[in-house]
Write an enzyme that holds these catalytic residues in place. Structure first.
Site, PDB file in Angstrom:
ATOM      1  N   ARG A 177       0.830  -1.215   0.000  1.00  0.00           N
ATOM      2  CA  ARG A 177       0.000   0.000   0.000  1.00  0.00           C
ATOM      3  C   ARG A 177       0.859   1.258   0.000  1.00  0.00           C
ATOM      4  O   ARG A 177       0.697   2.143  -0.821  1.00  0.00           O
ATOM      5  CB  ARG A 177      -0.931  -0.018   1.202  1.00  0.00           C
ATOM      6  CG  ARG A 177      -2.339  -0.389   0.810  1.00  0.00           C
ATOM      7  CD  ARG A 177      -3.300   0.025   1.886  1.00  0.00           C
ATOM      8  NE  ARG A 177      -3.008  -0.698   3.136  1.00  0.00           N
ATOM      9  CZ  ARG A 177      -3.664  -1.784   3.530  1.00  0.00           C
ATOM     10  NH1 ARG A 177      -4.645  -2.265   2.802  1.00  0.00           N
ATOM     11  NH2 ARG A 177      -3.361  -2.384   4.658  1.00  0.00           N
ATOM     12  N   ALA A 237       1.185 -17.098   1.789  1.00  0.00           N
ATOM     13  CA  ALA A 237       0.320 -16.197   2.564  1.00  0.00           C
ATOM     14  C   ALA A 237      -1.038 -16.851   2.815  1.00  0.00           C
ATOM     15  O   ALA A 237      -1.220 -17.515   3.847  1.00  0.00           O
ATOM     16  CB  ALA A 237       0.197 -14.868   1.830  1.00  0.00           C
ATOM     17  N   ARG A 238      -1.983 -16.675   1.903  1.00  0.00           N
ATOM     18  CA  ARG A 238      -3.282 -17.331   2.004  1.00  0.00           C
ATOM     19  C   ARG A 238      -3.712 -17.770   0.608  1.00  0.00           C
ATOM     20  O   ARG A 238      -3.551 -17.030  -0.369  1.00  0.00           O
ATOM     21  CB  ARG A 238      -4.333 -16.374   2.587  1.00  0.00           C
ATOM     22  CG  ARG A 238      -4.258 -16.184   4.091  1.00  0.00           C
ATOM     23  CD  ARG A 238      -4.650 -17.463   4.842  1.00  0.00           C
ATOM     24  NE  ARG A 238      -4.631 -17.273   6.277  1.00  0.00           N
ATOM     25  CZ  ARG A 238      -3.572 -17.500   7.061  1.00  0.00           C
ATOM     26  NH1 ARG A 238      -2.437 -17.942   6.554  1.00  0.00           N
ATOM     27  NH2 ARG A 238      -3.652 -17.306   8.367  1.00  0.00           N
ATOM     28  N   GLU A 267      -8.474 -25.065   1.544  1.00  0.00           N
ATOM     29  CA  GLU A 267      -7.732 -26.031   2.367  1.00  0.00           C
ATOM     30  C   GLU A 267      -8.680 -26.892   3.188  1.00  0.00           C
ATOM     31  O   GLU A 267      -9.657 -26.362   3.707  1.00  0.00           O
ATOM     32  CB  GLU A 267      -6.778 -25.277   3.313  1.00  0.00           C
ATOM     33  CG  GLU A 267      -5.618 -24.687   2.557  1.00  0.00           C
ATOM     34  CD  GLU A 267      -4.647 -23.928   3.468  1.00  0.00           C
ATOM     35  OE1 GLU A 267      -4.643 -24.162   4.685  1.00  0.00           O
ATOM     36  OE2 GLU A 267      -3.900 -23.103   2.922  1.00  0.00           O
ATOM     37  N   HIS A 285       0.641 -26.259   3.993  1.00  0.00           N
ATOM     38  CA  HIS A 285       0.574 -25.121   4.936  1.00  0.00           C
ATOM     39  C   HIS A 285       1.562 -25.297   6.102  1.00  0.00           C
ATOM     40  O   HIS A 285       1.165 -25.416   7.265  1.00  0.00           O
ATOM     41  CB  HIS A 285      -0.861 -24.919   5.455  1.00  0.00           C
ATOM     42  CG  HIS A 285      -1.124 -23.508   5.894  1.00  0.00           C
ATOM     43  ND1 HIS A 285      -2.338 -22.875   5.753  1.00  0.00           N
ATOM     44  CD2 HIS A 285      -0.299 -22.586   6.482  1.00  0.00           C
ATOM     45  CE1 HIS A 285      -2.267 -21.637   6.244  1.00  0.00           C
ATOM     46  NE2 HIS A 285      -1.031 -21.439   6.697  1.00  0.00           N
TER      47      HIS A 285
HETATM   48  C1  DGY Z   1      -0.489 -17.754  10.142  1.00  0.00           C
HETATM   49  O1  DGY Z   1      -0.085 -17.561  11.285  1.00  0.00           O
HETATM   50  O2  DGY Z   1      -1.292 -16.997   9.608  1.00  0.00           O
HETATM   51  C2  DGY Z   1       0.039 -18.935   9.422  1.00  0.00           C
HETATM   52  O3  DGY Z   1      -0.574 -19.141   8.202  1.00  0.00           O
HETATM   53  C3  DGY Z   1      -0.071 -20.171  10.295  1.00  0.00           C
HETATM   54  O4  DGY Z   1       0.717 -21.166   9.753  1.00  0.00           O
END
Ligand code: DGY
Length: 320
Positions: A177, A237-238, A267, A285
């Site tokens: 950002r 990340a995600r 997941e 993960h």
């Molecule tokens: C988090 O802390 O967000 C991680 O993805 C956990 O492994």
């Protein structure tokens, strides 16, 4: 004595610190707690210590009751929690920043090396007892020295990944950002660019931004098309930041060279197209999965819970 509900198995030291002061109802199985069980257990809780496998939404908050003071997530990411609903009800939400930075950056760097050097593919050859021999042109990968690493989301984990990559001889560009402070930019040799510039200039793109409505499918078909055909995508990340179907198609069609994934859109399910692709490195993960890090995450969450129950400020509030 307050009631604390812990939604998953956590290291004993963290559990003991909670139990020494409060009544703790903890799930002790390695598998996630069924939703029905969660909804039963949270009734009357003053604090929920949550794992990212449990969705803490309006229904859970309502079931718990008006005495609920805080949800302390054992993770730095908190997209499993409806933070707006918590805010409206004045329920504090905490996370575990800092303690998993190195572990996650290590995994990002590992995935960069695994994808560019075809390590999982090579390991499969050995395990499957396929014929192989050293060869001048056998299983060649790509060197990363003097190549460009594009970091999406230059927070703590992005910076730690950049530091590692820098020592491997990579040049760093980043987008986030706001631009970082100039001194930090200089120390990393990092250049601030737009997302489009980053996608077209990077040899490796590594994702480190939080997941939110704004970052949902930030990397989809159009963005993958902007990447070099020789580039790699790494996501620690995600999962839902990447459109997994679009990524699988880009890998099948060789629109990018490869991907290293630690996280997935749904997941623990992984898009079935990815499973047969040699140019995808897939791990479950594991970003924060070291004994030291998981212990630190759990004790951080426990400390947040204890402070809040003492009437003190949260140590790691995600909103204030
Ligand atoms: C988090 O802390 O967000 C991680 O993805 C956990 O492994």
């Amino acid at each position: 004595m307050a009631k604390i509900v812990v939604t998953g198995k956590i290291p004993q030291v963290a559990l003991d610190s909670l139990k020494s002061v409060h009544e703790v109802l903890a799930w002790d199985k390695e598998t996630p707690m069924p939703r029905e069980e969660l909804l039963k257990r949270v009734i009357g809780a003053e604090v929920i210590v949550s794992l990212l496998t449990e969705k803490i939404d309006e229904e859970v908050l309502n079931k718990s009751g008006s005495q609920l003071k805080a949800v302390c997530n054992v993770a730095v990411g908190y997209n499993n929690i409806d933070v707006n609903a918590c805010k409206e009800k004045n329920i504090m939400v905490t996370n575990t920043p800092g303690v998993l930075t190195d572990a996650t950056a290590d995994i990002a760097m590992a995935l960069i090396l695994m994808t560019t050097r075809r390590l999982a593919e090579g390991e499969r050859v050995i395990r499957n007892q396929e014929p192989w021999a050293w060869g001048m042109f056998y299983m060649l990968g790509t060197g990363i020295q003097n190549r460009t690493l594009g970091i999406i989301g230059m927070g703590q984990i992005g910076i730690a990944t950049a530091q590692r990559a820098q020592s491997f001889g990579m040049n760093i560009i980043y987008t986030r950002r706001n631009r970082m402070d100039e001194k930090l930019e200089q120390s990393l040799g990092a250049k601030f660019v737009t997302l489009d510039e980053l996608l077209s200039l990077s040899d490796v793109v590594s994702i480190h931004c939080p997941y939110s409505k704004e970052t949902h499918h930030l990397i989809a078909e159009a963005q993958l098309k902007k990447m070099k055909k020789s580039a790699y995508l790494v996501n620690t990340a995600r999962g839902p930041i990447v459109d997994e179907e679009a990524l699988a198609n880009a890998l099948i069609n060789k629109e990018i060279a490869g991907a290293g994934l630690d996280v997935y859109e749904n997941e623990p399910t992984v898009n079935s197209k990815l499973l047969s692709l040699d140019n995808a490195v897939l791990i479950p993960h594991l970003g924060s999965a070291t004994v030291e890090t998981r212990t630190a995450m759990a004790t951080t969450a426990a400390s947040n819970a204890l402070e809040i129950l003492k009437g003190n400020k949260a140590l790691n509030p995600v909103w204030s």
